[in-house]
Design an enzyme around this catalytic site. Structure first.
Site, PDB file in Angstrom:
ATOM      1  N   SER A   1      -0.871   7.345   5.687  1.00 35.07           N
ATOM      2  CA  SER A   1      -1.534   5.607   5.382  1.00 35.07           C
ATOM      3  C   SER A   1      -3.075   6.085   5.631  1.00 35.07           C
ATOM      4  CB  SER A   1      -1.175   4.799   6.633  1.00 35.07           C
ATOM      5  OG  SER A   1      -1.619   5.234   8.097  1.00 35.07           O
TER       6      SER A   1
ATOM      7  N   HIS B   1       4.657   3.448   4.126  1.00 35.70           N
ATOM      8  CA  HIS B   1       3.726   3.466   3.077  1.00 35.70           C
ATOM      9  C   HIS B   1       4.363   3.997   1.812  1.00 35.70           C
ATOM     10  CE1 HIS B   1       0.327   1.628   5.295  1.00 35.70           C
ATOM     11  NE2 HIS B   1       0.748   2.183   6.077  1.00 35.70           N
TER      12      HIS B   1
ATOM     13  N   LYS C   1       5.224  -4.749   4.504  1.00 32.90           N
ATOM     14  CA  LYS C   1       4.243  -4.456   3.873  1.00 32.90           C
ATOM     15  C   LYS C   1       4.586  -4.745   2.445  1.00 32.90           C
ATOM     16  CE  LYS C   1       2.109  -0.765   6.609  1.00 32.90           C
ATOM     17  NZ  LYS C   1       2.694  -1.087   7.943  1.00 32.90           N
TER      18      LYS C   1
END
Length: 422
Positions: A209, A237, A268
């Site tokens: 990340s 991610h 996310k």
């Protein structure tokens, strides 16, 4: 009596409307020590402020205090689903049908049909046998290593793994190896040394990340097969946008059948609300339901959050158009910033760290970018190593080409002003 209380407030330096003030020497010294530590953080230029948003999450924000029309380039809202109308509608429907929450952990009276449906959907999305939900991926990482590994086992971790992986590994009693970042020669040496242990688990982020680089999963899986090890990846991610259908780095690199365990997040790309999960072999998931402490001792995910994530997965499995739209936008930003003279870490990932080196420079430039209507954040030690300060830019599928060009123009202007560019 009240005079004594006032005297204690004055001695301690405490103000406000506290109903109770302790004036003991230990408390006074404790406060002074905290204040010194806070002043050191400010002095180092690494103080982290929290700006208050008074609008929905999205590419354009309104900040409390008058900031309107702010371009947001620092969210994990990779697919732009945080404010997607269908995702919001699904949350409202789940809230109305299933209530605000369960007031319980899962194994007592906290499992609803929507929790089981989402777990099944996650497993199907990742093409795994089963899945288990957590309040966050931090909890998923905190809960897996201790439940799975014993003093007879070994875990081999990339040195730049996310803090939640590091903390989760610290909780377990396995033998711990740390290999150099994405260094396959070092990993092989550690695997050779770990042959004396019963089970070997290689743990890595799929996409890192802070640097936007992608783990060499093909090589990791080859070494795991050679030395009879299992592979664990954290896909926070990557889930939703890496790979042809957004299933993550294992799909991107063609090793879906060689990765044993995946941990990821619902907070996310998949709606952005909250929640995390583990997916993998059914016996592992069954074991986590019996032994994973964050699962056993945390309330169930609220129905609205479950509804958000379930709809986000539906949208992804119906079409990969949103996920695929990110590649061109990411390439546009990276190529234009490189042409302007900036160094961008990583490769082909929507996390685009603008490397600056100096913590103060990163903080000052980020503040100046906001003055120009671009919301980005500077990262410095201890979030990243000393001397590696950067401004992390994150591209979203809902950014327009005009948004990206405006961001690059602002970076160029601010970079020249502060000496980051010639």
């Amino acid at each position: 009596m009240w005079r004594g209380t006032v005297a204690r407030v004055l001695r301690s330096g405490r103000t406000g409307n506290s109903r109770f003030v302790s004036g003991t020497a230990a408390v006074v010294e404790f406060r002074r020590r905290l204040e010194r530590e806070l002043e050191d953080i400010r002095g180092a230029g690494t103080w982290k402020s929290e700006r208050i948003i008074s609008s929905r999450q999205g590419p354009h924000l309104r900040l409390e205090g008058g900031g309107t029309g702010i371009l947001n380039f620092c969210a994990n809202n990779y697919l732009g689903l945080s404010s997607h109308p269908e995702v919001i509608r699904a949350a409202v429907e789940a809230l109305e049908k299933f209530g605000a929450g369960l007031s319980s952990v899962r194994f007592i009276c906290g499992t609803q049909s929507i929790h089981k449906d989402l777990e099944e959907k996650i497993a199907r999305f990742h093409q795994r046998e089963d899945a288990i939900l957590y309040a966050s991926c931090f909890d998923a990482n905190a809960g897996i290593f201790e439940a799975l590994l014993t003093p007879e086992d070994a875990v081999l971790s990339d040195e730049l793994n996310h803090a939640s992986i590091i903390d989760g590994i610290r909780l377990c009693k396995a033998n711990k190896y740390r290999y150099k970042h994405m260094d396959m020669q070092d990993l092989e040496a550690k695997l050779q040394d770990a042959q004396k242990h019963r089970l070997r688990l290689v743990a890595t982020d799929g996409a890192f990340s802070m640097d936007g680089d992608i783990a060499p999963l093909r090589e990791i899986c080859q070494l795991a097969q050679k030395y009879d090890a299992l592979v664990f990846i954290d896909e926070c991610h990557a889930t939703g946008f890496l790979g042809p259908s957004g299933r993550g780095t294992d799909e991107l690199l063609g090793v879906m059948d060689k990765v044993t365990i995946i941990n990821s997040t619902l907070g996310k790309a998949l709606g952005g609300a909250a929640g995390g999960y583990t997916t993998g072999p059914k016996p592992l998931i069954d074991l986590l339901r019996q032994r994973s402490r964050p699962y056993l001792f945390s309330n169930s995910l609220p129905p609205a959050v479950v509804g958000c994530a379930s709809k986000a997965l539906d949208l992804l499995m119906e079409s990969n158009a949103i996920a695929q739209s990110m590649a061109a936008k990411t390439q546009r930003f990276r190529s234009k910033m490189t042409a302007a003279g900036f160094t961008i870490s990583g490769k082909d990932h929507p996390i685009c760290p603008v490397m600056l080196g100096d913590a103060r420079l990163a903080a000052v430039m980020a503040e100046d970018m906001l003055n120009r209507g671009i919301y980005v954040i500077g990262f410095s030690y201890p979030v990243v190593p000393k001397g590696k300060a950067r401004i992390r830019v994150q591209i979203s599928a809902v950014h327009s080409d005009e948004d990206i060009d405006r961001c690059v123009d602002a970076f160029t202007e601010v970079g020249r002003k502060h000496g980051a560019l010639p």
